[in-house]
Design a protein around this motif. Structure first.
Motif, mmCIF file in Angstrom:
data_model
loop_
_atom_site.group_PDB
_atom_site.id
_atom_site.type_symbol
_atom_site.label_atom_id
_atom_site.label_comp_id
_atom_site.label_asym_id
_atom_site.label_seq_id
_atom_site.Cartn_x
_atom_site.Cartn_y
_atom_site.Cartn_z
ATOM 1 N N ASP A 1 -15.650 0.332 -1.288
ATOM 2 C CA ASP A 1 -16.008 -0.439 -2.410
ATOM 3 C C ASP A 1 -17.344 -0.325 -3.035
ATOM 4 O O ASP A 1 -17.704 -0.550 -4.159
ATOM 5 C CB ASP A 1 -15.473 -1.958 -2.357
ATOM 6 C CG ASP A 1 -16.456 -2.725 -1.396
ATOM 7 O OD1 ASP A 1 -16.993 -2.003 -0.410
ATOM 8 O OD2 ASP A 1 -16.063 -3.754 -1.258
ATOM 9 N N THR B 1 -7.760 2.712 -4.105
ATOM 10 C CA THR B 1 -7.016 1.393 -4.466
ATOM 11 C C THR B 1 -5.554 1.813 -4.724
ATOM 12 O O THR B 1 -4.674 1.139 -5.582
ATOM 13 C CB THR B 1 -7.490 1.219 -5.931
ATOM 14 O OG1 THR B 1 -7.612 2.219 -6.927
ATOM 15 C CG2 THR B 1 -9.018 0.607 -5.866
ATOM 16 N N LYS C 1 -0.584 0.884 -7.604
ATOM 17 C CA LYS C 1 -0.570 0.081 -6.363
ATOM 18 C C LYS C 1 1.062 -0.484 -6.247
ATOM 19 O O LYS C 1 1.218 -0.950 -5.221
ATOM 20 C CB LYS C 1 -1.469 -1.056 -6.525
ATOM 21 C CG LYS C 1 -1.863 -1.841 -5.187
ATOM 22 C CD LYS C 1 -2.822 -2.690 -5.267
ATOM 23 C CE LYS C 1 -3.266 -3.479 -3.837
ATOM 24 N NZ LYS C 1 -2.130 -3.618 -3.240
ATOM 25 N N ASP D 1 -8.591 8.055 -6.913
ATOM 26 C CA ASP D 1 -8.389 6.590 -6.863
ATOM 27 C C ASP D 1 -7.385 6.124 -5.716
ATOM 28 O O ASP D 1 -6.823 5.019 -5.653
ATOM 29 C CB ASP D 1 -7.631 5.978 -8.203
ATOM 30 C CG ASP D 1 -8.697 6.253 -9.322
ATOM 31 O OD1 ASP D 1 -10.102 5.947 -9.041
ATOM 32 O OD2 ASP D 1 -8.506 6.527 -10.459
ATOM 33 N N MET E 1 -10.703 -1.102 1.823
ATOM 34 C CA MET E 1 -11.696 -0.537 1.317
ATOM 35 C C MET E 1 -12.891 -0.670 2.432
ATOM 36 O O MET E 1 -13.846 -0.076 2.318
ATOM 37 C CB MET E 1 -12.080 -1.289 0.190
ATOM 38 C CG MET E 1 -11.454 -1.150 -0.912
ATOM 39 S SD MET E 1 -12.081 0.401 -1.998
ATOM 40 C CE MET E 1 -11.552 0.215 -3.446
ATOM 41 N N LYS F 1 0.980 -1.061 -0.120
ATOM 42 C CA LYS F 1 -0.034 -0.089 0.082
ATOM 43 C C LYS F 1 0.933 1.049 0.084
ATOM 44 O O LYS F 1 1.284 1.864 0.987
ATOM 45 C CB LYS F 1 -0.952 0.062 1.081
ATOM 46 C CG LYS F 1 -2.193 -1.007 1.012
ATOM 47 C CD LYS F 1 -1.902 -2.226 2.214
ATOM 48 C CE LYS F 1 -2.996 -3.203 1.917
ATOM 49 N NZ LYS F 1 -2.365 -4.494 2.075
#
Lengths: 261, 390
Positions: free
Chosen positions: B307, B368, B273, B365, B242, B220
């Motif tokens: 999510d 993610t 990612k 984003d 999430m 992450k």
């Protein structure tokens, strides 16, 4: 590192001079005499054991799985008789001390540190660990012959790790950050939600311990043996703080021996 | 000769015993944890005290030590007897199920672990709310402090109708702390903006999660600055991030428009990612609000997560600022209407059957782990306008 190499060298030299003293006279003749009486053995064995804390902490609750590993061991030993019953053994073995276990732990303290940042806490759940270490090992042992068939061996060994690994994952449980009142982090059972680790870089390259073994020769040439090698240096470098307990490699070996000299 | 053989066997047996004895499993240690995992109350007349049955039971998040029962404004709480599910073996004082007077404010409960070495204090309170409050709600972000547990990162409070302060705003700062335990308050993804549009504002910056964040097969590498109405459940932060953002608070009015001021400055390079750079992508911020039905068909409580907060069938209305892009250092006003996808049921609205969230993120984003370290979103003077009551 250098300190350990020095230890090994001094030990080898010390036993060499011990042999020389036993011979009681000098020169080339002496060296020939020396080797004339030496017995030589080849060994092929299989090891079973683990890299474990000395004395099981209460935080380790249960061993769920113990998967046998391809722990082959082979090598040669020389035994120099010093008297009718006593002798001294030196050898070189190439061996693998691997383990694969799955254990359940409770409130197991751990700290992951990398480049100044750390995540510390207590973990409750399951842990799957896989350790591998291929080593060159030099045993230096006193030998006591009961008779032609039975021999007892005891003494230190020194190992140099040529390739190693220690990896695994914590799963199906939770980590309490800092202490048992801290935020609770859930760990799942899939590759994405478990905690993988790899401590390969932290494995100590030079290790030592004490060995105890017994040989049984059923003919003049062929025999079987059983050895216990108990590590007295930690599996990880002393700078490794992730786990509270120092882990020691403790392995038993059984195998066949052949006397070639 | 046989005599010696026996001796050998004895020697081997002694060694074997020594090995076995050191590897024996010790007695199980007593539990060290001391959590209230769940709090609930049984009342004879549910209608008189609560707006709906789901409000009588609270699943307590491990990183929270405040338990608030949301009740009717005229509920009698002078002899209120909450019950608790605590860590097995732990003890709680005052005892679970005993009646106390909650009308003067929170009652403190202390939970002590089974091994007696650890304890936690919880503040349990009854928040008695009027059905209708003002139709305009201002979020000025002037009420903040360092978090009570670590005194390391900022937490915000909102002004409630009765003048007290609530804990409706949440951030992912506690999750960021898992990988960056040494970070200072202004190095967290969400921090205080000293010079906002008016007074203080919120400063959201996409951050590098550091050496621990980049580790492993499931890294992450970045953490977007985020702030939202709801709760941050750190339990999922590391492996199911999430699910760590529990969006929404019960809301009893019909929102019409959301306005406020923002500045945005995308940074570069944009990374994914796996922390691979994508020079063709430019980061953007995100500002939106969602109203949704907070229970399923059977009446069981339901919360939206990272999510599904913009895709769930339970969504009733959405307001989202389009294209939060470079503002060149200027404050830009946003003023957007809620677009309704479903009719509002007034009875359900009055009985806390809807949840509302407002979300700010410095990388659209970021959930993610895609974005650019350094992308900055500044937000201030957010106003929520609701339908006037007749």
């Amino acid at each position: 590192m250098k300190r350990y190499i020095a230890t090994v060298l001094i030990s080898v030299l010390a036993s060499m001079s011990a042999w020389a003293i036993m011979e009681n006279d000098g020169g080339c003749q002496n060296l020939q005499n020396f080797f004339r009486k030496v017995e030589g053995y080849g060994r092929l064995g299989y090891s079973i054991g683990g890299t474990a804390p000395m004395g099981m902490p209460a935080e380790i609750r249960k061993l769920n799985k113990f998967i046998l590993q391809p722990n082959v061991s082979f090598g040669a030993d020389l035994i120099k008789p010093a008297s009718e019953r006593w002798g001294i053994l030196a050898g070189i073995h190439f061996e693998n001390k691997a383990m694969h276990i799955d254990a359940t732990v409770k409130n197991y303290h751990m700290e992951i540190t990398k480049d100044g940042q750390s995540l510390e806490g207590v973990f409750t759940g399951k842990n799957d660990s896989h350790a591998v270490q291929w080593t060159f090992t030099i045993p230096i042992q006193a030998v006591y012959k009961f008779n032609d068939k039975w021999k007892l061996k005891f003494g230190p060994y020194f190992s140099y790790v040529t390739s190693c690994g220690f990896e695994g994952f914590a799963y199906d449980g939770y980590l309490r950050v800092d202490d048992p009142t801290g935020p609770k982090i859930l760990l799942g059972t899939t590759k994405d939600d478990r905690g993988d680790y790899d401590f390969k870089e932290d494995v100590r390259k030079v290790q030592w311990g004490m060995g105890l073994g017994v040989d049984y020769f059923f003919t003049r040439k062929f025999g079987v043996y059983a050895d216990l090698n108990w590590g007295l240096s930690g599996f990880f470098k002393s700078s490794f703080k992730t786990l509270d307990q120092t882990l020691y490699p403790i392995y038993g070996t059984i195998g066949i021996a052949y006397r070639f000299k | 000769m046989r005599f010696f053989n026996h001796k050998t066997f004895i020697a081997v047996a002694v060694i074997a015993l020594a090995v076995i004895s050191t590897s024996c499993f010790k007695e199980e240690p007593l539990n060290a944890e001391c959590d209230i995992e769940m709090a609930w109350v049984h009342v004879d007349d549910l209608e008189a005290s609560f707006y709906n049955a789901n409000d009588t039971l609270i699943n307590v998040i491990s990183n929270e030590d405040k338990i608030v029962f949301s009740m009717r404004d005229d509920a009698d709480v002078t002899a209120f007897a909450p019950q608790f599910k605590i860590t097995p073996g732990a003890t709680i004082t005052p005892a679970s199920g005993t009646a106390h007077d909650f009308s003067d404010g929170p009652v403190t409960y202390t939970v002590t672990s089974e091994d007696g070495k650890w304890s936690r204090k919880y503040q349990v309170s009854c928040n008695r709310m009027a059905r209708y409050t003002t139709s305009e709600i201002d979020f000025d972000f002037e009420h903040f402090e360092l978090d009570p547990l670590y005194h390391q990162f900022y937490v915000w409070h909102n002004s409630l109708a009765d003048g007290s302060l609530g804990d409706d705003w949440a951030t992912g700062n506690l999750g960021f702390r898992l990988s960056m335990s040494q970070a200072k308050a202004d190095e967290f993804p969400t921090s205080v903006l000293e010079n906002g549009y008016d007074g203080h504002g919120v400063l959201l910056i996409t951050r590098d999660t550091g050496p621990l964040g980049h580790m492993g097969s499931n890294p992450k590498p970045i953490a977007a600055g985020n702030m939202f109405l709801g709760k941050f459940n750190v339990a999922k932060a590391l492996f199911n991030p999430m699910l760590a953002t529990e969006f929404g608070i019960p809301f009893i009015q019909k929102p019409v428009r959301l306005s406020g001021y923002y500045q945005y400055s995308p940074s570069a390079p944009f990374t994914d990612k796996q922390f691979i750079e994508h020079p063709d992508r430019i980061d953007a911020g995100d500002i939106y609000s969602v109203l949704y039905i907070n229970h399923d068909r059977n009446g069981n409580p339901l919360v939206l997560y990272g999510d599904n907060v913009l895709s769930s069938d339970n969504i009733v209305a959405v307001a989202r600022v389009k294209n939060v892009n470079e503002t060149n250092g200027e404050w830009v006003k946003f003023d957007i209407e809620y677009e309704y996808k479903k009719e509002i049921n007034p009875d359900m609205l009055a009985n806390r059957g809807y949840n509302l969230t407002i979300v700010f993120s410095s990388s659209i984003d970021g959930a993610t782990f895609e974005g650019a370290i350094g992308s900055t979103l500044k937000v201030d003077c957010v106003k929520l306008t609701c339908e006037e009551k007749e």
